[in-house]
Write an enzyme that holds these catalytic residues in place. Structure first.
Site, PDB file in Angstrom:
ATOM      1  N   GLY A 188      -6.096   3.939   0.410  1.00  0.00           N
ATOM      2  CA  GLY A 188      -5.695   2.783  -0.391  1.00  0.00           C
ATOM      3  C   GLY A 188      -5.338   1.604   0.490  1.00  0.00           C
ATOM      4  O   GLY A 188      -5.749   1.532   1.652  1.00  0.00           O
ATOM      5  N   ASN A 189      -4.596   0.666  -0.057  1.00  0.00           N
ATOM      6  CA  ASN A 189      -4.166  -0.503   0.706  1.00  0.00           C
ATOM      7  C   ASN A 189      -2.811  -0.967   0.185  1.00  0.00           C
ATOM      8  O   ASN A 189      -2.252  -0.369  -0.729  1.00  0.00           O
ATOM      9  CB  ASN A 189      -5.218  -1.617   0.635  1.00  0.00           C
ATOM     10  CG  ASN A 189      -5.532  -2.016  -0.792  1.00  0.00           C
ATOM     11  OD1 ASN A 189      -4.675  -2.508  -1.522  1.00  0.00           O
ATOM     12  ND2 ASN A 189      -6.782  -1.790  -1.209  1.00  0.00           N
ATOM     13  N   TYR A 190      -2.290  -2.043   0.768  1.00  0.00           N
ATOM     14  CA  TYR A 190      -0.928  -2.480   0.478  1.00  0.00           C
ATOM     15  C   TYR A 190      -0.819  -3.438  -0.712  1.00  0.00           C
ATOM     16  O   TYR A 190       0.259  -3.984  -0.959  1.00  0.00           O
ATOM     17  CB  TYR A 190      -0.338  -3.169   1.706  1.00  0.00           C
ATOM     18  CG  TYR A 190      -0.164  -2.268   2.904  1.00  0.00           C
ATOM     19  CD1 TYR A 190       0.699  -1.179   2.851  1.00  0.00           C
ATOM     20  CD2 TYR A 190      -0.850  -2.508   4.096  1.00  0.00           C
ATOM     21  CE1 TYR A 190       0.867  -0.352   3.950  1.00  0.00           C
ATOM     22  CE2 TYR A 190      -0.682  -1.686   5.203  1.00  0.00           C
ATOM     23  CZ  TYR A 190       0.176  -0.613   5.127  1.00  0.00           C
ATOM     24  OH  TYR A 190       0.349   0.210   6.212  1.00  0.00           O
TER      25      TYR A 190
END
Length: 401
Positions: free
Chosen positions: A209-211
């Site tokens: 995923g990512n932030y």
């Protein structure tokens, strides 16, 4: 918008009085000036010192502020305010308002108020449903200048609800919408927005995923809804709430976001692709948790759907497609290449070099790039950035229609 608006906030004796702090913070954050008026019973639930620290103004409670004849003028407050909000508003206060029982500073201020009055009822279900409470609410509605916010829903949006007081963010949004000068600008337009991250599973407990927090996309969706658009928000897994006026579709991974976005795009006047979609996903997903081993773990990745490119191919005459580019280097060149490849009408560029303006922040600093021009903006709150983006989109929609 609430910037520069003068709001009288009335607080009554309810357990929900502590939420007044969140309402004050929300109003001030959007540029309003707040003067609190609290009933004697209200002070049993929250202290005037707390409220004064938030508003930077003395809290008004009694008719006479000192024993030397100095008094608080409810008439002056009624002339000063652009709006009055009573939140929480108890059954007792509703009854006094409906019947003109002016036995405290809050009610006399209400009776002198020249501006619109908003109330957020707060009481238990039986008290709210009692015929006397409903009769008093009907009386207030008949007076014309009182806007009632039923619990867990707003009268203005046609939603029913009973129980606790509406959440502070929704109350602040209601006032913001009331004063918004562009509220009908996008009426009749259908806008789709993607927001947040996508999670691509490795096993039942891990993912790629990512932030992304989704804050920028949600701010854009709220701005479109405030201007009267029919908004569909396709959201990755985030913990943000949104207005009940927005049709929200929750997704987890790129495939689900691709399906939702391509399904909704054909009927849209515009689409704004703000989501941070994972570019790759594991080729194989384990159905059991992968245990730690002595050897290295290799995960082979394959590309996910390019949602922006697919919608760019499907775009018809009159449709607007807006993309985002978050870059770490060669920002302008990379954004312009993406603009051309994905057939965007314009692209919103931001950079990780601008500290405090990307993931998980309340601010952003953008540049809007089209085929023929570039517009740079100062660092702003993401709600203000959303206004800039939708202003640009609205101009394009007018040009195409």
């Amino acid at each position: 918008m609430l910037k520069g608006k003068k709001i009288v906030l009335g607080i009554t004796g309810s357990i929900a009085a502590y939420k007044a702090c969140l309402i004050i913070r929300g109003l001030i954050k959007r540029g309003a000036e707040v003067q609190t008026v609290i009933t004697p019973a209200g002070k049993e639930f929250i202290t005037p010192i707390t409220l004064s620290a938030l508003t930077h103004k003395p809290v008004i409670s009694e008719f006479f502020s000192q024993r030397d004849g100095t008094w608080n003028s409810h008439v002056d407050l009624g002339l000063w305010a652009d709006a009055m909000l009573i939140a929480p508003c108890t059954a007792s206060t509703i009854g006094k308002m409906a019947n003109g029982i002016a036995d405290n500073m809050l009610i006399t201020t209400y009776l002198s108020m020249k501006a619109p009055v908003f109330i957020a009822p707060a009481m238990d279900l039986d008290m709210y449903a009692h015929p006397s409470t409903q009769q008093n609410l009907d009386k207030l509605r008949s007076y014309g200048n009182v806007i009632i916010e039923p619990q867990s829903g707003f009268l203005a949006s046609g939603l029913e609800g009973k129980g606790r007081m509406e959440e502070p963010d929704c109350i602040v949004n209601t006032l913001d919408d009331f004063f918004y000068e562009k509220k009908d600008e996008l009426r009749g337009k259908k806008i789709m927005i993607t927001a947040g991250p996508t999670y691509e599973k490795i096993d039942p407990v891990r993912f790629i995923g990512n932030y992304s927090s989704g804050k920028m996309g949600f701010a854009i969706a709220e701005e479109c809804a405030k201007r009267g658009a029919d908004v569909t928000l396709v959201s990755g897994p985030v913990s943000i709430g949104c207005s009940k006026k927005i049709h929200r579709i929750n997704v987890e991974n790129c495939q689900e976001m691709y399906n939702a976005a391509t399904n909704k795009f054909n009927g849209c006047d515009a689409a704004i692709l703000c989501a941070a979609v994972a570019d790759f996903k594991p080729e194989n997903v384990s159905d059991k948790k992968i245990k730690r081993g002595k050897d290295d773990l290799t995960i082979r990745l394959s590309p996910t759907h390019d949602i922006a490119e697919e919608l760019g191919k499907r775009k018809c005459n009159g449709q607007i497609l807006i993309g985002f580019a978050l870059e770490t280097d060669n920002e302008d060149a990379n954004a312009k290449a993406k603009l051309e490849k994905k057939h965007f009408d314009f692209i919103v560029l931001n950079s990780t070099r601008n500290e405090g303006t990307t993931f998980r922040t309340d601010d952003n600093q953008i540049k809007i790039i089209t085929e023929t021009l570039e517009k740079e903006y100062e660092k702003k709150n993401k709600h203000e950035v959303a206004c800039d983006i939708i202003d640009e989109m609205s101009t394009l929609l007018n040009q195409k229609h």
